[in-house]
Motif scaffolding. Structure first.
Motif, PDB file in Angstrom:
ATOM      1  N   SER A   1     172.214  42.989  33.409  1.00  0.00           N
ATOM      2  CA  SER A   1     172.646  42.092  32.426  1.00  0.00           C
ATOM      3  C   SER A   1     174.520  42.102  31.852  1.00  0.00           C
ATOM      4  O   SER A   1     174.388  41.897  30.599  1.00  0.00           O
ATOM      5  N   TYR A   2     174.788  43.163  32.522  1.00  0.00           N
ATOM      6  CA  TYR A   2     176.371  43.183  31.733  1.00  0.00           C
ATOM      7  C   TYR A   2     177.483  42.877  32.934  1.00  0.00           C
ATOM      8  O   TYR A   2     176.956  42.881  34.680  1.00  0.00           O
ATOM      9  N   SER A   3     178.680  42.374  32.537  1.00  0.00           N
ATOM     10  CA  SER A   3     179.658  42.147  33.448  1.00  0.00           C
ATOM     11  C   SER A   3     180.576  42.417  31.922  1.00  0.00           C
ATOM     12  O   SER A   3     180.857  42.919  30.568  1.00  0.00           O
TER      13      SER A   3
ATOM     14  N   ASP B   1     170.562  50.743  25.694  1.00  0.00           N
ATOM     15  CA  ASP B   1     171.926  50.087  24.563  1.00  0.00           C
ATOM     16  C   ASP B   1     171.012  49.811  23.421  1.00  0.00           C
ATOM     17  O   ASP B   1     170.395  50.260  22.642  1.00  0.00           O
ATOM     18  N   THR B   2     171.750  48.162  23.514  1.00  0.00           N
ATOM     19  CA  THR B   2     170.928  47.793  22.539  1.00  0.00           C
ATOM     20  C   THR B   2     169.465  47.418  22.006  1.00  0.00           C
ATOM     21  O   THR B   2     168.394  47.912  21.511  1.00  0.00           O
ATOM     22  N   GLY B   3     168.789  47.477  23.552  1.00  0.00           N
ATOM     23  CA  GLY B   3     167.070  47.430  23.718  1.00  0.00           C
ATOM     24  C   GLY B   3     166.559  46.088  23.084  1.00  0.00           C
ATOM     25  O   GLY B   3     165.518  46.157  24.080  1.00  0.00           O
ATOM     26  N   LYS B   4     167.833  44.929  23.819  1.00  0.00           N
ATOM     27  CA  LYS B   4     167.005  44.014  24.162  1.00  0.00           C
ATOM     28  C   LYS B   4     166.479  43.865  25.632  1.00  0.00           C
ATOM     29  O   LYS B   4     165.246  43.224  26.037  1.00  0.00           O
ATOM     30  N   THR B   5     167.419  44.637  26.695  1.00  0.00           N
ATOM     31  CA  THR B   5     166.556  44.383  27.230  1.00  0.00           C
ATOM     32  C   THR B   5     164.871  45.003  28.230  1.00  0.00           C
ATOM     33  O   THR B   5     164.259  44.383  28.476  1.00  0.00           O
ATOM     34  N   MET B   6     164.953  46.412  27.287  1.00  0.00           N
ATOM     35  CA  MET B   6     163.768  46.722  27.910  1.00  0.00           C
ATOM     36  C   MET B   6     163.112  46.025  26.564  1.00  0.00           C
ATOM     37  O   MET B   6     161.480  45.410  26.823  1.00  0.00           O
TER      38      MET B   6
ATOM     39  N   LEU C   1     175.183  55.110  37.966  1.00  0.00           N
ATOM     40  CA  LEU C   1     175.023  54.090  36.165  1.00  0.00           C
ATOM     41  C   LEU C   1     176.983  53.741  36.856  1.00  0.00           C
ATOM     42  O   LEU C   1     177.499  54.070  37.181  1.00  0.00           O
ATOM     43  N   ASP C   2     177.012  51.533  36.956  1.00  0.00           N
ATOM     44  CA  ASP C   2     178.334  51.633  37.578  1.00  0.00           C
ATOM     45  C   ASP C   2     178.997  51.244  36.421  1.00  0.00           C
ATOM     46  O   ASP C   2     178.669  50.708  34.702  1.00  0.00           O
ATOM     47  N   TYR C   3     179.998  50.575  36.673  1.00  0.00           N
ATOM     48  CA  TYR C   3     180.860  49.296  36.247  1.00  0.00           C
ATOM     49  C   TYR C   3     181.648  48.350  36.827  1.00  0.00           C
ATOM     50  O   TYR C   3     182.639  49.080  37.632  1.00  0.00           O
TER      51      TYR C   3
HETATM   52  P1  5GP Z   1     170.452  46.992  26.374  1.00  0.00           P
HETATM   53  O1  5GP Z   1     169.663  45.448  26.645  1.00  0.00           O
HETATM   54  O2  5GP Z   1     170.086  47.938  25.956  1.00  0.00           O
HETATM   55  O3  5GP Z   1     171.743  46.673  25.590  1.00  0.00           O
HETATM   56  O4  5GP Z   1     171.561  46.914  27.783  1.00  0.00           O
HETATM   57  C1  5GP Z   1     170.944  47.680  29.296  1.00  0.00           C
HETATM   58  C2  5GP Z   1     171.769  47.513  29.872  1.00  0.00           C
HETATM   59  O5  5GP Z   1     172.944  47.388  29.605  1.00  0.00           O
HETATM   60  C3  5GP Z   1     171.313  48.675  30.684  1.00  0.00           C
HETATM   61  O6  5GP Z   1     170.477  48.498  31.195  1.00  0.00           O
HETATM   62  C4  5GP Z   1     172.535  48.986  31.254  1.00  0.00           C
HETATM   63  O7  5GP Z   1     172.484  48.443  33.324  1.00  0.00           O
HETATM   64  C5  5GP Z   1     173.200  48.475  31.053  1.00  0.00           C
HETATM   65  N1  5GP Z   1     174.519  49.896  30.040  1.00  0.00           N
HETATM   66  C6  5GP Z   1     174.890  49.682  28.232  1.00  0.00           C
HETATM   67  N2  5GP Z   1     175.283  50.253  28.375  1.00  0.00           N
HETATM   68  C7  5GP Z   1     175.605  50.657  29.559  1.00  0.00           C
HETATM   69  C8  5GP Z   1     176.569  52.319  29.273  1.00  0.00           C
HETATM   70  O8  5GP Z   1     177.885  52.805  29.082  1.00  0.00           O
HETATM   71  N3  5GP Z   1     176.758  52.172  31.526  1.00  0.00           N
HETATM   72  C9  5GP Z   1     176.470  51.585  32.165  1.00  0.00           C
HETATM   73  N4  5GP Z   1     177.111  51.463  33.291  1.00  0.00           N
HETATM   74  N5  5GP Z   1     175.182  50.523  31.452  1.00  0.00           N
HETATM   75  C10 5GP Z   1     175.301  50.209  30.493  1.00  0.00           C
END
Ligand code: 5GP
Length: 216
Positions: free
Chosen positions: A102-104, A136-141, A191-193
């Motif tokens: 979900s992230y780039s 983070d936002t909770g969107k993925t879950m 956890l990656d970047y």
């Molecule tokens: P959400 O959908 O809750 O915004 O994002 C969930 C996903 O975003 C996590 O599973 C993770 O892959 C990524 N993510 C959100 N915040 C962080 C962060 O601070 N560090 C890393 N490495 N990934 C994050």
């Protein structure tokens, strides 16, 4: 958020200097601080495993959300295996893996899940425990849960090592949470970047130089 259900990490008092820990040379210039040392992570994961086993009612399908959840998943499963329920029984486990991207860089994008229809059908009638690295936002879950619930599992619970305290939260709170953390981008413990920092044991805050150095 309920402070009794997790450890609330507050920015001012809980950031450790990098000098006080062993950090791989290749990452030292890319991090600003250690947020959660590896030993503290392990102690907290041990406690989460104990709670999960005490509250479990039968066999569990432990579902790892890849890739960031893999280290938490591996350690959690190891601790779950060593625990017994209140009735003195061990919990039979089967393991499942879901890839979610979900992230780039740091920006939330579209959520893509790797589950096929056939794989989803396997969840019917089972007790599922989803293991995630961070909410983070909770969107993925929320998307993942709504997809899984269509396949009639007996129950679905979520364990997330971290929950970020962000104004962008949709209000979703997992059943088991390790730590509530400040609104910063964290790396390490898988956890990656942009695929870097998975090989770092502590959970650390990335600095501006790190974001530039490892940008896509
Ligand atoms: P959400 O959908 O809750 O915004 O994002 C969930 C996903 O975003 C996590 O599973 C993770 O892959 C990524 N993510 C959100 N915040 C962080 C962060 O601070 N560090 C890393 N490495 N990934 C994050």
């Amino acid at each position: 958020m309920d402070p009794k259900k997790w450890i609330d990490i507050n920015t001012e008092s809980f950031q450790y200097s990098l000098d006080h820990f062993v950090i791989p040379d290749h990452y030292e210039d890319a991090l600003s601080s250690v947020l959660i040392p590896h030993g503290v992570i392990m102690d907290r994961v041990e406690k989460l495993a104990k709670l999960i086993v005490q509250e479990s009612t039968g066999p569990l399908v432990v579902c790892c959300v890849l890739k960031g959840g893999h280290q938490f998943f591996a350690d959690l499963v190891n601790y779950i295996k060593k625990n017994v329920t209140r009735g003195g029984k061990t919990v039979p486990l089967s393991l499942e893996f879901i890839k979610v991207k979900s992230y780039s860089n740091e920006t939330s994008g579209d959520v893509k899940l790797s589950l096929t229809e056939e794989e989803c059908k396997e969840f019917s009638g089972k007790n599922i425990l989803i293991v995630e690295d961070i909410i983070d936002t909770g969107k993925t879950m929320v998307q993942l849960l709504s997809k899984l619930k269509k396949y009639s599992p007996e129950s679905v619970k979520v364990a997330s090592l971290l929950v970020k305290k962000t104004p962008l939260s949709n209000g979703y709170i997992p059943d088991y949470v390790g730590f509530a953390i400040p609104n910063a981008f964290v790396v390490g413990y898988a956890l990656d970047y942009n695929e870097y920092f998975r090989d770092l044991d502590h959970i650390c805050v990335i600095n501006e130089h790190g974001k530039e150095k490892y940008a896509t």
